[in-house]
Design a protein around this motif. Structure first.
Motif, PDB file in Angstrom:
ATOM      1  N   ARG A 144      12.681 -33.584  -0.654  1.00  0.00           N
ATOM      2  CA  ARG A 144      13.449 -34.468   0.233  1.00  0.00           C
ATOM      3  C   ARG A 144      13.447 -35.864  -0.369  1.00  0.00           C
ATOM      4  N   LYS A 145      14.641 -36.398  -0.513  1.00  0.00           N
ATOM      5  CA  LYS A 145      14.800 -37.757  -1.053  1.00  0.00           C
ATOM      6  C   LYS A 145      14.014 -37.951  -2.346  1.00  0.00           C
ATOM      7  N   GLY A 146      14.073 -36.946  -3.199  1.00  0.00           N
ATOM      8  CA  GLY A 146      13.489 -37.095  -4.519  1.00  0.00           C
ATOM      9  C   GLY A 146      12.004 -36.787  -4.619  1.00  0.00           C
ATOM     10  N   THR A 147      11.330 -36.543  -3.495  1.00  0.00           N
ATOM     11  CA  THR A 147       9.911 -36.201  -3.609  1.00  0.00           C
ATOM     12  C   THR A 147       9.663 -34.783  -3.092  1.00  0.00           C
ATOM     13  N   ASP A 148       8.771 -34.082  -3.786  1.00  0.00           N
ATOM     14  CA  ASP A 148       8.411 -32.718  -3.385  1.00  0.00           C
ATOM     15  C   ASP A 148       7.252 -32.762  -2.412  1.00  0.00           C
ATOM     16  N   GLN A 149       7.320 -31.899  -1.407  1.00  0.00           N
ATOM     17  CA  GLN A 149       6.174 -31.779  -0.519  1.00  0.00           C
ATOM     18  C   GLN A 149       6.002 -30.328  -0.121  1.00  0.00           C
ATOM     19  N   GLU A 150       4.741 -29.953   0.140  1.00  0.00           N
ATOM     20  CA  GLU A 150       4.477 -28.578   0.564  1.00  0.00           C
ATOM     21  C   GLU A 150       4.351 -28.554   2.081  1.00  0.00           C
ATOM     22  N   VAL A 151       5.140 -27.678   2.710  1.00  0.00           N
ATOM     23  CA  VAL A 151       5.111 -27.583   4.168  1.00  0.00           C
ATOM     24  C   VAL A 151       5.155 -26.110   4.564  1.00  0.00           C
ATOM     25  N   ASP A 152       4.737 -25.864   5.808  1.00  0.00           N
ATOM     26  CA  ASP A 152       4.709 -24.485   6.318  1.00  0.00           C
ATOM     27  C   ASP A 152       6.064 -24.174   6.955  1.00  0.00           C
ATOM     28  N   LEU A 153       6.736 -23.186   6.393  1.00  0.00           N
ATOM     29  CA  LEU A 153       8.055 -22.787   6.887  1.00  0.00           C
ATOM     30  C   LEU A 153       7.934 -21.913   8.148  1.00  0.00           C
ATOM     31  N   ARG A 154       6.833 -21.165   8.243  1.00  0.00           N
ATOM     32  CA  ARG A 154       6.753 -20.093   9.260  1.00  0.00           C
ATOM     33  C   ARG A 154       7.022 -20.566  10.689  1.00  0.00           C
ATOM     34  N   PRO A 155       6.445 -21.725  11.134  1.00  0.00           N
ATOM     35  CA  PRO A 155       6.681 -22.122  12.530  1.00  0.00           C
ATOM     36  C   PRO A 155       8.149 -22.414  12.839  1.00  0.00           C
ATOM     37  N   ALA A 156       8.940 -22.725  11.807  1.00  0.00           N
ATOM     38  CA  ALA A 156      10.348 -23.062  12.048  1.00  0.00           C
ATOM     39  C   ALA A 156      11.203 -21.829  12.301  1.00  0.00           C
ATOM     40  N   ILE A 157      10.703 -20.647  11.893  1.00  0.00           N
ATOM     41  CA  ILE A 157      11.523 -19.439  12.038  1.00  0.00           C
ATOM     42  C   ILE A 157      11.283 -18.835  13.415  1.00  0.00           C
TER      43      ILE A 157
END
Lengths: 237, 655
Positions: A144-157
């Motif tokens: 996002r906006k040029g920076t990488d970040q690790e996030v948990d996708l599972r709660p969004a599904i």
């Protein structure tokens, strides 16, 4: 007067960028002689506000924009006036007046329903989806906006269903939360362990969830206009 | 199956800017094809963003599709990412209107407006599935046609094209359609038959029907190789622009392009007589569109397209009779609520006054560009761009006073007789413009854009040996030194290496075909794009062909030399051009024949046509190169001064 408009982005125009679509709308409101309000200043722009961006190449039957008008207009028939001023594939499917204090389209949406058409055997797709859904967390790297970040996708599904469309084609229907973190459809597709294949992404609906947990579309479009089989055939291989 | 969309669509997901390839523009036509229709694929050999706005192709698109017996679709050069995907997937060049294969078309017609696009021309012929050399084509292959300003010396591309169209296309496109239609209906047997028939149309040049004879490097003669073919091919000129209110439905692209606005051509041709300017020489005489037709085309066009900007286009729009009232009417039109901006490309500083500045600033302002072209009065006399410093300063003062902050000044370097004093004069003018700006704003900015001069065919400078790339770079460096410490001046320049190859392609002959083909084979497409331009590839291709770059580009020509375009006529007498070349060297100016007696350049007399201008006097404002204070209604003959007027200094110093 602020008007909220729901529109489609289907067919060849799916290759337009968000910015292209914005410019198409600026011209369309002028062509339709809508008394659109302009910003003040050195370089006045029409006051048109867009919702969540759709990636280039993805189709949609649930795009939105808000337009500020200088004069009141009759909402009945507005779609019929504006649609001919838009390119083929972009059609107005619902119109509503909203309060100028209404939450912006960028902030108001809580969930999005997507359809992914994938060139994979439905059984294979089902297995891959089941494997993903069984995991407690799905860490993905997003940029996002040029920076990488690790996030948990599972709660969004919220939901991820699979149905067979053909021997080599499956349709996945996903309901994704946009808050606290919004994921792109491609980020979800990449997280599903599918063999390399052609895929198509289609936005079906954008939802608002009210305080009681009730779910409603930002603007409901008449059923007749919502065609779920709008995608052209998928070309496999 | 006529559309290749299904094969193309998966490729579009993999490339940048796929909206370039979808068509769907407002104004686009999906023409009804009949087996006997003559089908044209109108092609701009650069990207969609550059090519779509081309008014010439849009005019032809409109005219051809209005015919019952013909259809026209469009295409542009796919960018290298899509080209690679297309070649890998076996997808041919396609039209953007209905996504038909280029192989379905009878004629592929290219607009050639930039010499560095020649390798793209070859590439697109190849992508269309047509042999790149005309001699290798068979009757079923499309006819390859080219038109546009570059075709006044078509010889570098002579081996790749079947026929060349010279001049205005409005009338001739129908004559060509009829000849090709007859050939198609009669069974489309011999390519030579149709080419010979086409060569009988005035304005059509068929390179394969001419032989070029050489003596060593020099051309001895260029002659038809069969009877019935004209020795000299004349350009076509429409007498009256009012009869051609095209394009009637300007295309509105869905993705951003250059000149993304309504464009209405207010006149064609220019007789200011700037000696470096090929456009001003080959498009004579001046043919104005009636002001009422301009108003109608603008207001209807704005309503239909939804654009909020209109450009009144021509080679010198401020010269249009009654320009101020036309601009005022557009801006004041009640249907657009004062939100329309008007741009006037190619503004001459001597015709830009506070009146026009005040008019066009009412809606949004974009930047303003002025083109003094040269830094000193002496140099401007050589090139016959007779604007005084006072004219420039008056124009920029008017613009700054009306609220503009950004100004762009365009200059050429490498002009005939140019000295370092002339080059430094560019920096001097720019400094003075910034100084004038500072009296209106805190931090005015002036972009100074420097182009290397390329002598062009059919101009008085066609005999001039172009400055070397090293010399051009030295002059650019001189200007960089001069402007380095100047806040407010942003110097930009064109790569002298690209200028060198533009010079090669502008005045080259048929032998360059091998070079262009070799550069293309080595991947040298999109040479107009600085990131793609490769001088070394051109040099290697020239060496392989045994051709001498310096001989082609840097050498002064003599009056008796047979120039590669000597069988092509823009109507201009050779002795007029030569006299102009001598006068240039003598620093003698020539007035604008629109308002002064005819000096018989040949363009009107040769074709029995005349200027079409609504006003017998120059527009108000500035000196019009005369040193006189011209106002509306001036009736004195406009004569040129042979010396620089004595009054000097920017106007704010005088007041």
């Amino acid at each position: 007067m602020r008007v909220r408009i729901r529109f489609t982005k289907l067919g060849r125009v799916c290759f337009l960028s968000h910015r292209d679509v914005a410019r198409v709308w600026e011209r369309a409101v002028r062509k339709a002689s809508l008394a659109v309000a302009y910003s003040e200043g050195f370089s006045p722009r029409p006051k048109v506000h867009f919702g969540l961006a759709l990636s280039v190449g993805h189709t949609s039957e649930a795009e939105y924009l808000d337009i500020d008008l200088r004069e009141r207009v009759e909402l009945d028939g507005l779609a019929a006036v504006v649609s001919p001023c838009l390119p083929p594939g972009i059609d107005v499917t619902a119109v509503s007046e909203i309060s100028p204090s209404e939450t912006s389209l960028q902030a108001v949406v809580d969930e999005i329903t997507w359809q992914f058409l994938v060139g994979t055997r439905p059984e294979v797709a089902s297995e891959a989806v089941a494997a993903l859904m069984s995991r407690a967390s799905v860490p993905v790297t997003v940029s996002r906006k040029g920076t990488d970040q690790e996030v948990d996708l599972r709660p969004a599904i919220g939901r991820l269903d699979v149905e067979a469309v053909g021997a080599e084609t499956a349709r996945l229907t996903a309901v994704l939360a946009t808050k606290p973190k919004s994921f792109r459809p491609d980020e979800v597709l990449d997280a599903i362990d599918l063999p390399p294949c052609d895929r198509r992404v289609h936005r079906v609906e954008q939802w608002i969830i009210d305080a009681e947990g009730g779910r409603r579309p930002v603007l409901a479009a008449p059923r007749a206009v919502i065609a779920t089989d709008v995608e052209p055939e998928l070309h496999v291989g | 199956m006529t559309s290749i969309w299904a094969r193309l669509e998966p490729l579009l997901a993999k490339v940048q800017k796929p909206a370039r390839y979808i068509g769907c523009e407002d104004g686009a036509i999906e023409p009804a094809w009949h087996p006997t229709s003559v089908s044209w694929l109108l092609t701009y050999p650069d990207t969609y963003e550059i090519g779509l706005p081309n008014q010439g192709l849009q005019i032809l698109y409109d005219i051809i599709n209005a015919r019952d017996d013909a259809v026209a679709e469009r295409t542009y050069a796919p960018w290298i990412d899509l080209e690679a995907e297309m070649r890998a997937a076996g997808v041919p060049l396609f039209s953007v209107d209905t996504h038909r294969s280029a192989q379905d078309f009878d004629i592929i017609g290219f607009n050639l407006s930039a010499e560095l696009n020649y390798t793209n021309l070859v590439n697109l012929i190849d992508l269309a599935g047509v042999p790149v050399r005309a001699a290798a084509r068979r009757p079923h292959h499309a006819l390859i046609a080219v038109g546009g300003h570059c075709t006044y010396n078509p010889e570098p591309v002579a081996d790749f094209v079947d026929f060349v169209v010279l001049g205005d296309g409005e009338e001739i496109v129908s004559e060509i359609t009829e000849v090709v239609g007859e050939w198609k209906r009669s069974g489309r047997e011999s390519r030579t038959d149709v080419l010979v028939a086409l060569a009988r149309i005035e304005g059509v040049y068929v390179p394969s029907l001419y032989d070029v004879h050489y003596d060593g490097q020099r051309i001895v003669s260029i002659e038809p190789n069969r009877p019935g073919v004209p020795e000299r091919v004349e350009k076509r000129t429409i007498a009256d622009l009012a009869a051609w209110p095209h394009p009637r439905r300007q295309l509105v692209p869905l993705t951003e392009v250059v000149h993304d606005r309504l464009n209405v051509e207010v006149f064609r041709g220019c007789t200011r007589g700037c000696r470096f300017c090929q456009a001003g020489m080959i498009t004579r005489p001046v043919r104005e569109r009636p002001a009422d037709q301009v108003r109608t085309m603008v207001l209807d066009g704005l309503r239909r397209t939804g654009y909020d900007e209109v450009a009144l286009t021509s080679l010198s729009s401020a010269d249009f009779s009654g320009i101020e009232s036309v601009v005022q009417d557009i801006i004041d039109d009640p249907t657009h609520c004062g939100q329309i901006s008007v741009s006037l490309p190619s503004l001459r500083v001597d015709a830009f006054g506070v009146g026009i500045a005040a008019q066009i600033q009412k809606a949004r302002r974009t930047g303003l560009t002025f083109a003094p072209e040269a830094g000193t009065w002496r140099m401007r006399q050589v090139i016959n761009k007779l604007i005084r410093e006072e004219d420039l300063y008056g124009a920029v003062d008017a613009a700054y006073s009306q609220g503009w902050r950004r100004m762009k000044l365009y200059f050429l370097t490498g002009l005939p007789t140019e000295t370092d004093e002339d080059t430094r004069g560019i920096a001097e003018l720019a400094r003075n413009v910034v100084r004038i700006g500072k009296s209106h704003h805190k931090s005015p900015s002036v972009t100074v854009s420097i182009g290397g001069f390329v002598p062009k065919p059919h101009t008085p400078f066609q005999w001039f040996g172009q400055n070397t790339a090293v010399e051009l770079q030295r002059k650019i460096d001189l200007l960089r030194d001069e402007t380095r410490r100047e806040r407010g001046i942003d110097l930009k320049w064109h790569d002298p290496a690209a200028t060198l190859i533009e010079g090669l392609s502008s005045r080259g002959d048929r032998r360059l075909g091998d070079v262009i083909e070799e550069v293309w084979r080595r991947g040298g497409t999109f040479q107009e794009w600085s990131e793609r331009f490769r001088l070394d590839v051109w040099e290697e291709a020239l060496a392989k062909a045994g051709l001498d770059l310096e001989w082609y580009v840097y050498r002064h020509r003599t009056e008796d030399e047979v120039l590669p375009w000597s069988h092509i006529s823009a109507g201009l007498h050779q002795d007029f051009l030569w006299q102009e070349w001598r006068d240039a060297l003598a620093e003698v100016g020539l007035p604008d024949c629109r308002w002064t007696p005819c000096y018989d350049c040949g363009a009107c007399t040769g074709y029995s046509i005349e200027h079409v201008v609504a006003s017998a006097v120059p527009p108000a404002g500035g000196s019009q190169g005369t040193g006189q204070d011209l106002s509306v209604g001036v009736s004195v003959p406009v004569m040129l001064l042979d010396r620089r007027p004595d009054a000097v200094g920017p106007p704010q110093e005088a007041s």
